[in-house]
Design an enzyme around this catalytic site. Structure first.
Site, PDB file in Angstrom:
ATOM      1  N   THR A 125       0.828  -1.204   0.000  1.00 36.86           N
ATOM      2  CA  THR A 125       0.000   0.000   0.000  1.00 36.86           C
ATOM      3  C   THR A 125       0.866   1.260   0.000  1.00 36.86           C
ATOM      4  OG1 THR A 125      -1.479   1.308   1.419  1.00 36.86           O
ATOM      5  CG2 THR A 125      -0.106  -0.284   2.531  1.00 36.86           C
ATOM      6  N   ASP A 126       0.296   2.346  -0.521  1.00 35.80           N
ATOM      7  CA  ASP A 126       1.025   3.624  -0.493  1.00 35.80           C
ATOM      8  C   ASP A 126       1.202   4.149   0.933  1.00 35.80           C
ATOM      9  OD1 ASP A 126      -1.595   4.387   0.014  1.00 35.80           O
ATOM     10  OD2 ASP A 126      -1.687   5.929  -1.542  1.00 35.80           O
ATOM     11  N   GLU A 127       0.441   3.582   1.884  1.00 36.67           N
ATOM     12  CA  GLU A 127       0.542   4.076   3.268  1.00 36.67           C
ATOM     13  C   GLU A 127       1.907   3.809   3.882  1.00 36.67           C
ATOM     14  OE1 GLU A 127      -2.695   3.611   5.916  1.00 36.67           O
ATOM     15  OE2 GLU A 127      -4.196   3.823   4.346  1.00 36.67           O
ATOM     16  N   TYR A 153      -1.363  -0.199  11.258  1.00 36.56           N
ATOM     17  CA  TYR A 153      -1.611  -0.876   9.975  1.00 36.56           C
ATOM     18  C   TYR A 153      -0.458  -0.644   9.003  1.00 36.56           C
ATOM     19  CZ  TYR A 153      -3.225  -1.280   5.145  1.00 36.56           C
ATOM     20  OH  TYR A 153      -3.302  -1.571   3.805  1.00 36.56           O
ATOM     21  N   SER A 154      -0.110   0.634   8.770  1.00 37.48           N
ATOM     22  CA  SER A 154       0.924   0.897   7.763  1.00 37.48           C
ATOM     23  C   SER A 154       2.281   0.371   8.219  1.00 37.48           C
ATOM     24  CB  SER A 154       0.986   2.383   7.406  1.00 37.48           C
ATOM     25  OG  SER A 154       1.182   3.189   8.535  1.00 37.48           O
ATOM     26  N   LYS A 157       2.363  -3.265   7.332  1.00 39.10           N
ATOM     27  CA  LYS A 157       2.537  -3.476   5.880  1.00 39.10           C
ATOM     28  C   LYS A 157       3.983  -3.171   5.469  1.00 39.10           C
ATOM     29  CE  LYS A 157      -0.269  -4.372   3.177  1.00 39.10           C
ATOM     30  NZ  LYS A 157      -0.750  -5.692   2.688  1.00 39.10           N
ATOM     31  N   LEU A 193     -14.450   4.368   3.677  1.00 40.93           N
ATOM     32  CA  LEU A 193     -15.140   5.649   3.471  1.00 40.93           C
ATOM     33  C   LEU A 193     -16.296   5.594   2.456  1.00 40.93           C
ATOM     34  CD1 LEU A 193     -15.103   8.757   4.182  1.00 40.93           C
ATOM     35  CD2 LEU A 193     -13.831   9.039   2.055  1.00 40.93           C
ATOM     36  N   ARG A 217      -7.050  11.824  -0.344  1.00 44.52           N
ATOM     37  CA  ARG A 217      -6.729  10.469  -0.777  1.00 44.52           C
ATOM     38  C   ARG A 217      -6.715  10.450  -2.310  1.00 44.52           C
ATOM     39  NH1 ARG A 217      -5.305  10.528   3.633  1.00 44.52           N
ATOM     40  NH2 ARG A 217      -5.720   9.105   5.368  1.00 44.52           N
ATOM     41  N   ASP A 275     -11.040  13.636  15.057  1.00 44.83           N
ATOM     42  CA  ASP A 275     -10.145  13.120  14.025  1.00 44.83           C
ATOM     43  C   ASP A 275      -9.562  11.753  14.412  1.00 44.83           C
ATOM     44  OD1 ASP A 275      -8.876  13.194  11.625  1.00 44.83           O
ATOM     45  OD2 ASP A 275      -7.681  14.988  12.037  1.00 44.83           O
TER      46      ASP A 275
HETATM   47  P1  NAD Z   1     -10.135  -6.621   2.937  1.00 49.20           P
HETATM   48  O1  NAD Z   1     -10.059  -6.342   4.399  1.00 49.20           O
HETATM   49  O2  NAD Z   1     -11.389  -6.290   2.194  1.00 49.20           O
HETATM   50  O3  NAD Z   1      -9.836  -8.178   2.671  1.00 49.20           O
HETATM   51  C1  NAD Z   1      -8.853  -8.874   3.350  1.00 49.20           C
HETATM   52  C2  NAD Z   1      -9.122 -10.373   3.160  1.00 49.20           C
HETATM   53  O4  NAD Z   1      -8.062 -11.096   3.808  1.00 49.20           O
HETATM   54  C3  NAD Z   1     -10.435 -10.854   3.781  1.00 49.20           C
HETATM   55  O5  NAD Z   1     -11.125 -11.689   2.886  1.00 49.20           O
HETATM   56  C4  NAD Z   1      -9.980 -11.639   5.010  1.00 49.20           C
HETATM   57  O6  NAD Z   1     -10.868 -12.699   5.356  1.00 49.20           O
HETATM   58  C5  NAD Z   1      -8.633 -12.173   4.543  1.00 49.20           C
HETATM   59  N1  NAD Z   1      -7.739 -12.511   5.661  1.00 49.20           N
HETATM   60  C6  NAD Z   1      -7.481 -11.765   6.762  1.00 49.20           C
HETATM   61  N2  NAD Z   1      -6.626 -12.420   7.576  1.00 49.20           N
HETATM   62  C7  NAD Z   1      -6.317 -13.587   6.950  1.00 49.20           C
HETATM   63  C8  NAD Z   1      -5.468 -14.673   7.278  1.00 49.20           C
HETATM   64  N3  NAD Z   1      -4.765 -14.694   8.429  1.00 49.20           N
HETATM   65  N4  NAD Z   1      -5.368 -15.712   6.421  1.00 49.20           N
HETATM   66  C9  NAD Z   1      -6.086 -15.715   5.262  1.00 49.20           C
HETATM   67  N5  NAD Z   1      -6.924 -14.703   4.898  1.00 49.20           N
HETATM   68  C10 NAD Z   1      -7.029 -13.659   5.744  1.00 49.20           C
HETATM   69  O7  NAD Z   1      -8.883  -5.882   2.308  1.00 49.20           O
HETATM   70  P2  NAD Z   1      -8.730  -5.158   0.882  1.00 49.20           P
HETATM   71  O8  NAD Z   1      -9.165  -3.754   1.005  1.00 49.20           O
HETATM   72  O9  NAD Z   1      -9.297  -6.030  -0.160  1.00 49.20           O
HETATM   73  O10 NAD Z   1      -7.138  -5.155   0.782  1.00 49.20           O
HETATM   74  C11 NAD Z   1      -6.443  -6.264   0.209  1.00 49.20           C
HETATM   75  C12 NAD Z   1      -4.956  -5.987   0.241  1.00 49.20           C
HETATM   76  O11 NAD Z   1      -4.678  -4.803  -0.498  1.00 49.20           O
HETATM   77  C13 NAD Z   1      -4.395  -5.740   1.651  1.00 49.20           C
HETATM   78  O12 NAD Z   1      -3.151  -6.361   1.731  1.00 49.20           O
HETATM   79  C14 NAD Z   1      -4.267  -4.232   1.734  1.00 49.20           C
HETATM   80  O13 NAD Z   1      -3.218  -3.885   2.605  1.00 49.20           O
HETATM   81  C15 NAD Z   1      -3.960  -3.877   0.307  1.00 49.20           C
HETATM   82  N6  NAD Z   1      -4.383  -2.540  -0.171  1.00 49.20           N
HETATM   83  C16 NAD Z   1      -5.657  -2.109   0.027  1.00 49.20           C
HETATM   84  C17 NAD Z   1      -6.046  -0.874  -0.507  1.00 49.20           C
HETATM   85  C18 NAD Z   1      -7.471  -0.366  -0.337  1.00 49.20           C
HETATM   86  O14 NAD Z   1      -7.741   0.771  -0.693  1.00 49.20           O
HETATM   87  N7  NAD Z   1      -8.408  -1.143   0.167  1.00 49.20           N
HETATM   88  C19 NAD Z   1      -5.144  -0.093  -1.214  1.00 49.20           C
HETATM   89  C20 NAD Z   1      -3.835  -0.566  -1.383  1.00 49.20           C
HETATM   90  C21 NAD Z   1      -3.486  -1.803  -0.863  1.00 49.20           C
HETATM   91  O1  DAU Z   2      -4.055   4.178   0.665  1.00 48.09           O
HETATM   92  C1  DAU Z   2      -4.333   2.812   0.667  1.00 48.09           C
HETATM   93  C2  DAU Z   2      -5.104   2.447   1.918  1.00 48.09           C
HETATM   94  O2  DAU Z   2      -6.409   2.994   1.780  1.00 48.09           O
HETATM   95  C3  DAU Z   2      -5.155   0.956   2.156  1.00 48.09           C
HETATM   96  O3  DAU Z   2      -3.851   0.481   2.399  1.00 48.09           O
HETATM   97  C4  DAU Z   2      -6.077   0.610   3.345  1.00 48.09           C
HETATM   98  O4  DAU Z   2      -6.208  -0.793   3.466  1.00 48.09           O
HETATM   99  C5  DAU Z   2      -7.436   1.219   3.076  1.00 48.09           C
HETATM  100  O5  DAU Z   2      -8.285   0.976   4.190  1.00 48.09           O
HETATM  101  C6  DAU Z   2      -7.324   2.719   2.826  1.00 48.09           C
HETATM  102  O6  DAU Z   2      -6.923   3.418   4.029  1.00 48.09           O
HETATM  103  P1  DAU Z   2      -7.613   4.812   4.457  1.00 48.09           P
HETATM  104  O7  DAU Z   2      -7.432   5.004   5.900  1.00 48.09           O
HETATM  105  O8  DAU Z   2      -7.198   5.912   3.544  1.00 48.09           O
HETATM  106  O9  DAU Z   2      -9.167   4.449   4.085  1.00 48.09           O
HETATM  107  P2  DAU Z   2     -10.541   4.727   4.859  1.00 48.09           P
HETATM  108  O10 DAU Z   2     -11.642   4.342   3.923  1.00 48.09           O
HETATM  109  O11 DAU Z   2     -10.553   4.138   6.227  1.00 48.09           O
HETATM  110  O12 DAU Z   2     -10.544   6.305   5.020  1.00 48.09           O
HETATM  111  C7  DAU Z   2     -10.399   7.167   3.895  1.00 48.09           C
HETATM  112  C8  DAU Z   2     -10.346   8.586   4.416  1.00 48.09           C
HETATM  113  O13 DAU Z   2     -11.635   8.919   4.954  1.00 48.09           O
HETATM  114  C9  DAU Z   2      -9.356   8.791   5.558  1.00 48.09           C
HETATM  115  O14 DAU Z   2      -8.774  10.077   5.434  1.00 48.09           O
HETATM  116  C10 DAU Z   2     -10.222   8.730   6.820  1.00 48.09           C
HETATM  117  C11 DAU Z   2     -11.558   9.284   6.332  1.00 48.09           C
HETATM  118  N1  DAU Z   2     -12.756   8.728   7.006  1.00 48.09           N
HETATM  119  C12 DAU Z   2     -12.898   7.379   7.031  1.00 48.09           C
HETATM  120  C13 DAU Z   2     -13.996   6.797   7.630  1.00 48.09           C
HETATM  121  C14 DAU Z   2     -14.154   5.297   7.700  1.00 48.09           C
HETATM  122  C15 DAU Z   2     -13.721   9.581   7.515  1.00 48.09           C
HETATM  123  O15 DAU Z   2     -13.595  10.812   7.457  1.00 48.09           O
HETATM  124  N2  DAU Z   2     -14.828   9.018   8.103  1.00 48.09           N
HETATM  125  C16 DAU Z   2     -14.998   7.655   8.202  1.00 48.09           C
HETATM  126  O16 DAU Z   2     -16.019   7.219   8.775  1.00 48.09           O
END
Ligand code: NAD
Ligand code: DAU
Length: 340
Positions: A125-127, A153-154, A157, A193, A217, A275
């Site tokens: 992730t970019d985080e 989290y970050s 990762k 979000l 974002r 926040d």
């Molecule tokens: P998600 O939370 O929707 O899905 C995660 C999946 O992993 C779930 O199906 C969960 O059951 C499974 N899982 C969790 N623990 C496990 C374990 N111990 N063994 C096997 N499976 C397990 O996540 P997502 O948003 O789909 O993200 C997927 C990947 O992409 C992550 O690695 C995340 O860090 C990365 N990522 C997410 C975003 C984003 O915006 N969502 C952006 C960049 C990178």
């Molecule tokens: O950048 C990649 C990442 O993006 C991934 O690695 C993460 O897995 C993914 O969850 C996401 O992280 P963010 O923290 O950016 O996503 P989130 O949807 O939780 O929040 C997006 C933005 O919105 C962040 O600035 C926090 C804000 N937010 C979020 C929620 C859930 C709110 O203001 N209110 C909310 O209720």
């Protein structure tokens, strides 16, 4: 090719499984997922009967189970999506992030070494780069930006990324890493979000915006992320990191207002709340390497992707309402209960 996709019952992994199963009928796609709160087999309904697809329930951090599985299956490629992915959850309970994101990745790396997997791809992730200041729109994350994390989290990762690179340098394991910006699209768990705001706006509930809503974002449609990962796995160079993003920066407030407008709901629903601790200010990806080296270009802009995504949530209310009610947890029992 036999491809192991971990975390394929989650948001991005699920979209990736759909993409791969349909695009490569000659490949075998095995989806390994623990089905935590974020894993939902209903997401896999459109592909569950395809001949080139199989689901296995299991934990990437369970060393004995993983070693046995790799010995039996002889995977060619492993793509690791499995993770705890929600920043807010990592702030209240960091331990499981270390267990899954760090230890789980190391167990997979060991299994890839032991059974000569030809490519291990880590979905990062970019985080891991931390954040950028709001008043410097000229700055972007490149692959050379130092790791500088903010949340548990970050940090988990980034730690996993360091292990992936160490296994490449020390043992010569063929690895790649991708670091993508925020994804949106179908099947995203409604704690994040965009789906959170859509579901709450439809119910006329308050929309919790953290701080002033001015954090930025860089949004990418999940299909563009899936296409990029497929390209990296097939054509990317071993030992390399690739940043994925499409220059679609928006403040959180802009995103929320766009959703409200599209749904015809009042901005009075916006409710500013305390926040997020350590809240990253701005993410912004420089995708030059993906574009120049692999010829990748996103299909969607935020303006084309967001209306389509909102329509998807309007047309698939049952999918997210089952999550909100907890009903989705029964699906595994219904589908697999008698077969286990
Ligand atoms: P998600 O939370 O929707 O899905 C995660 C999946 O992993 C779930 O199906 C969960 O059951 C499974 N899982 C969790 N623990 C496990 C374990 N111990 N063994 C096997 N499976 C397990 O996540 P997502 O948003 O789909 O993200 C997927 C990947 O992409 C992550 O690695 C995340 O860090 C990365 N990522 C997410 C975003 C984003 O915006 N969502 C952006 C960049 C990178
Ligand atoms: O950048 C990649 C990442 O993006 C991934 O690695 C993460 O897995 C993914 O969850 C996401 O992280 P963010 O923290 O950016 O996503 P989130 O949807 O939780 O929040 C997006 C933005 O919105 C962040 O600035 C926090 C804000 N937010 C979020 C929620 C859930 C709110 O203001 N209110 C909310 O209720």
């Amino acid at each position: 090719m036999k491809i192991l996709v971990t975390g394929g019952a989650g948001f991005i992994g699920g979209n990736f499984v759909h993409y791969m199963v349909n695009k490569y009928p000659e490949d075998e796609i095995v989806n390994l997922d623990l089905l935590t709160y974020a894993g939902n087999l209903e997401t896999l309904k459109p592909v569950e009967d395809k001949k080139n697809y199989r689901f296995i329930k299991g934990d990437i951090a369970d060393r004995d189970f993983i070693m046995e599985l790799f010995q039996k299956e002889k995977f060619d490629v492993v793509i690791n999506f499995a993770a705890e992915s929600h920043v807010d959850r990592s702030i209240s309970d960091p331990g499981i992030f270390v267990q899954t994101n760090v230890l789980g990745t190391v167990v997979l790396l060991d299994a890839c070494r032991a059974f000569q997997v030809k490519r291990f791809h880590q979905v990062s992730t970019d985080e891991v780069y931390g954040d950028l200041p709001l008043d410097r729109p000229d700055l972007f994350f490149t692959e050379e930006t130092p790791l500088h994390t903010s949340s548990p989290y970050s940090s988990s990762k980034a730690s996993a990324d360091l292990f992936v690179m160490a296994y490449h340098r020390t043992y010569g394991l063929p690895v790649t890493i991708s670091r993508c910006s925020n994804n949106y699209g179908p099947y995203q768990f409604p704690e994040k979000l965009i789906p959170l705001m859509i579901s709450r706006a439809l119910a006329e509930e308050q929309l919790p915006v953290y701080g002033k809503g001015d954090n930025v974002r860089d949004w990418l449609h999940v299909l563009d992320h899936c296409i990029a990962i497929d390209l990296i796995v097939r054509k990317g160079r071993e030992g390399e990191v690739y940043n994925i993003g499409g220059h679609n920066e928006r403040t959180n407030l802009e995103v929320v207002k766009t959703i409200l407008k599209a749904l015809g709901k009042s901005e009075d629903l916006i409710h500013y709340v305390t926040d997020r601790p350590g809240h990253d200010r701005r993410y912004a990806i420089d995708p030059t390497k993906m574009e120049q080296e692999l010829g990748w270009k996103p299909i969607y802009t935020f303006d084309t992707g967001i209306p389509e995504t909102i329509d998807w949530y309007l047309n698939h209310k049952e999918w997210w309402q089952n999550i909100l009610s907890g009903e989705y947890k029964n699906y595994f029992e219904k589908m697999y209960g008698e077969r286990l």
